[in-house]
Design an enzyme around this catalytic site. Structure first.
Site, mmCIF file in Angstrom:
data_model
loop_
_atom_site.group_PDB
_atom_site.id
_atom_site.type_symbol
_atom_site.label_atom_id
_atom_site.label_comp_id
_atom_site.label_asym_id
_atom_site.label_seq_id
_atom_site.Cartn_x
_atom_site.Cartn_y
_atom_site.Cartn_z
ATOM 1 N N LYS A 38 0.826 -1.216 0.000
ATOM 2 C CA LYS A 38 0.000 0.000 0.000
ATOM 3 C C LYS A 38 0.854 1.257 0.000
ATOM 4 C CE LYS A 38 -4.364 -1.655 1.167
ATOM 5 N NZ LYS A 38 -5.689 -1.483 1.617
ATOM 6 N N LYS A 61 -5.925 -7.737 -6.936
ATOM 7 C CA LYS A 61 -7.251 -8.072 -6.393
ATOM 8 C C LYS A 61 -8.247 -6.944 -6.672
ATOM 9 C CE LYS A 61 -7.318 -6.399 -1.659
ATOM 10 N NZ LYS A 61 -7.960 -6.577 -0.401
ATOM 11 N N LYS A 92 -12.105 -1.880 -3.373
ATOM 12 C CA LYS A 92 -13.121 -0.825 -3.428
ATOM 13 C C LYS A 92 -12.509 0.535 -3.735
ATOM 14 C CE LYS A 92 -14.104 -1.820 1.245
ATOM 15 N NZ LYS A 92 -12.839 -1.944 1.969
HETATM 16 N N1 AQP Z 1 -10.885 -8.916 -4.043
HETATM 17 C C1 AQP Z 1 -11.129 -9.585 -2.929
HETATM 18 N N2 AQP Z 1 -11.324 -10.924 -2.969
HETATM 19 C C2 AQP Z 1 -11.592 -11.617 -1.826
HETATM 20 N N3 AQP Z 1 -11.679 -11.061 -0.601
HETATM 21 C C3 AQP Z 1 -11.520 -9.723 -0.512
HETATM 22 N N4 AQP Z 1 -11.555 -8.879 0.535
HETATM 23 C C4 AQP Z 1 -11.326 -7.621 0.092
HETATM 24 N N5 AQP Z 1 -11.130 -7.618 -1.237
HETATM 25 C C5 AQP Z 1 -11.233 -8.914 -1.659
HETATM 26 C C6 AQP Z 1 -11.810 -9.298 1.905
HETATM 27 O O1 AQP Z 1 -12.796 -8.434 2.447
HETATM 28 C C7 AQP Z 1 -12.548 -8.283 3.850
HETATM 29 C C8 AQP Z 1 -12.615 -6.843 4.231
HETATM 30 O O2 AQP Z 1 -11.617 -6.142 3.604
HETATM 31 P P1 AQP Z 1 -11.356 -4.615 3.936
HETATM 32 O O3 AQP Z 1 -12.346 -3.801 3.262
HETATM 33 O O4 AQP Z 1 -11.275 -4.389 5.390
HETATM 34 O O5 AQP Z 1 -9.910 -4.366 3.411
HETATM 35 P P2 AQP Z 1 -9.237 -4.672 2.059
HETATM 36 O O6 AQP Z 1 -8.886 -6.129 1.973
HETATM 37 O O7 AQP Z 1 -8.082 -3.705 1.944
HETATM 38 O O8 AQP Z 1 -10.372 -4.342 0.989
HETATM 39 P P3 AQP Z 1 -10.273 -3.445 -0.267
HETATM 40 O O9 AQP Z 1 -11.580 -3.561 -0.991
HETATM 41 O O10 AQP Z 1 -9.044 -3.776 -1.071
HETATM 42 O O11 AQP Z 1 -10.189 -1.991 0.355
HETATM 43 P P4 AQP Z 1 -9.197 -0.804 0.039
HETATM 44 O O12 AQP Z 1 -9.280 -0.626 -1.460
HETATM 45 O O13 AQP Z 1 -9.720 0.385 0.771
HETATM 46 O O14 AQP Z 1 -7.850 -1.211 0.520
HETATM 47 C C9 AQP Z 1 -11.206 -8.935 4.160
HETATM 48 O O15 AQP Z 1 -11.448 -10.199 4.786
HETATM 49 C C10 AQP Z 1 -10.583 -9.108 2.806
HETATM 50 O O16 AQP Z 1 -9.723 -10.223 2.767
#
Ligand code: AQP
Length: 339
Positions: free
Chosen positions: A119, A202, A205
């Site tokens: 990140k 991956k 959001k």
């Molecule tokens: N693409 C993905 N495939 C499977 N699992 C996913 N998770 C997130 N993206 C995927 C799972 O969702 C849970 C919550 O995640 P989070 O929102 O707390 O953090 P993150 O993993 O950093 O999600 P994002 O969407 O990628 O957010 P940003 O863009 O803000 O960093 C976790 O259990 C994660 O594994």
């Protein structure tokens, strides 16, 4: 194994750094609902807003996303009566224990966190201190409830390992057996959903382009357009799964179909093997719309009544705090604080 003296309790959270994607749904929430249905566990699910602000959040966006994430969870099947559902900022004990744990965790441990490296990228000097320290807060989120099991995607497994290290060091340093050694739960129906424009990343959001993800609130036309434009190669689907090796974008679309239909990727290939994208992509879009439309309809209904959503989260926070306070108080006591 988690210490058997601790009752099986699940904690997991999602950051309101934007509206939820199909990745969050298939990778996390689906399994959370399953664990809620399993009478073995008490389940606690949190909108981790304190984690969202590790990167800049416009205040209006944070407010909207906090409610949207809660609405997505409820619309996807998290029942706020059976599970405890709340947002983290309503339970200050998280940040209190987070500070104590940032005094237990070692800088060397934090330096090994691959998600921070990903990140922060080349910008490590300019990112917030919170982004670096956030795994200590995540350990607090989990251990504040003596959670024994944490369902997470593969990408979060390292942070649960760190939580175990913090619990073990605390227990060792103070000569107690107070915090459980939490198990990450990565098996089950969850899957890793990849970016629609680049199969090596991956689906996120907060990714740059909206075309790379399916949002839970996307309408049918938008979903169809995004799958139609999803990157693939010119080849049709191979006849079997092995033929998709080295074709991450094609494999991702097959996996998404399997996740939405609750069938194996092999079963998808048995039906669509050899098909062109002109056949498979519309079928995938139709399936996604059929699965997501009831969820997004319910989300819209919930978001039209934000005061109801806020009341649900406030009630969840009260229930969470009832569990958290004695654990926090005992932690202070073990450490020798005079309060
Ligand atoms: N693409 C993905 N495939 C499977 N699992 C996913 N998770 C997130 N993206 C995927 C799972 O969702 C849970 C919550 O995640 P989070 O929102 O707390 O953090 P993150 O993993 O950093 O999600 P994002 O969407 O990628 O957010 P940003 O863009 O803000 O960093 C976790 O259990 C994660 O594994």
């Amino acid at each position: 194994m988690a210490d058997t003296a601790f009752a099986p309790r699940v904690f997991s959270g999602i950051k309101p750094s934007g509206g939820l994607t199909l990745g969050n749904y298939l990778g996390a929430i689906k399994r959370w609902v399953e664990m809620q249905e399993d009478p073995t566990y008490e389940t606690i699910y949190c909108v981790v807003d304190m984690h969202a602000v590790t990167v800049w959040q416009d205040p209006a966006d944070l407010r909207r996303a906090t409610r949207e994430v809660a609405a997505s969870m409820i619309a996807s099947g998290i029942d706020p009566e059976r599970s405890i559902l709340f947002n983290q900022a309503r339970v200050p004990a998280h940040t209190e224990l987070g500070w104590l744990f940032s005094c237990v965790a070692r800088v060397g441990w934090m330096n090994r966190m691959t998600q921070f490296k990903d990140k922060a990228g080349k910008n490590a000097e300019k990112v917030s201190l919170g982004l670096y320290a956030y795994p200590a807060l995540m350990a607090a989120d989990i251990l504040l409830y003596h959670a024994t099991h944490v369902p997470v995607g593969e990408d979060q497994k390292q942070h649960v390992e760190l939580t175990r290290d913090i619990a073990a060091k605390f227990n060792h340093d103070y000569g107690v057996d107070f915090f459980p050694i939490t198990e990450p739960v990565t098996e089950g129906p969850a899957m890793r959903v990849m970016n629609l424009r680049d199969g090596s990343k991956k689906m996120s959001k907060s990714g740059e382009s909206d075309m790379e993800r399916i949002n839970m609130l996307d309408d049918a036309d938008t979903i169809a357009k995004k799958f139609k434009k999803a990157k693939t190669d010119p080849e049709p689907l191979s006849s079997d799964l092995a033929g998709l090796a080295g074709r991450p974008e094609a494999r991702n679309l097959v996996d998404i179909y399997a996740g939405l239909a609750d069938i194996s990727a092999e079963a998808v290939m048995a039906e669509y093997g050899g098909s062109g994208w002109g056949v498979f992509k519309p079928a995938l879009a139709d399936l996604a719309v059929a699965k997501l439309a009831p969820v997004s309809d319910e989300m819209r209904r919930l978001l039209d009544a934000p005061e109801e959503l806020d009341a649900i989260m406030a009630r969840g926070a009260e229930r969470a705090d009832e569990i958290a306070q004695p654990i926090l108080a005992r932690t202070y006591d073990i450490m020798g604080f005079v309060r």
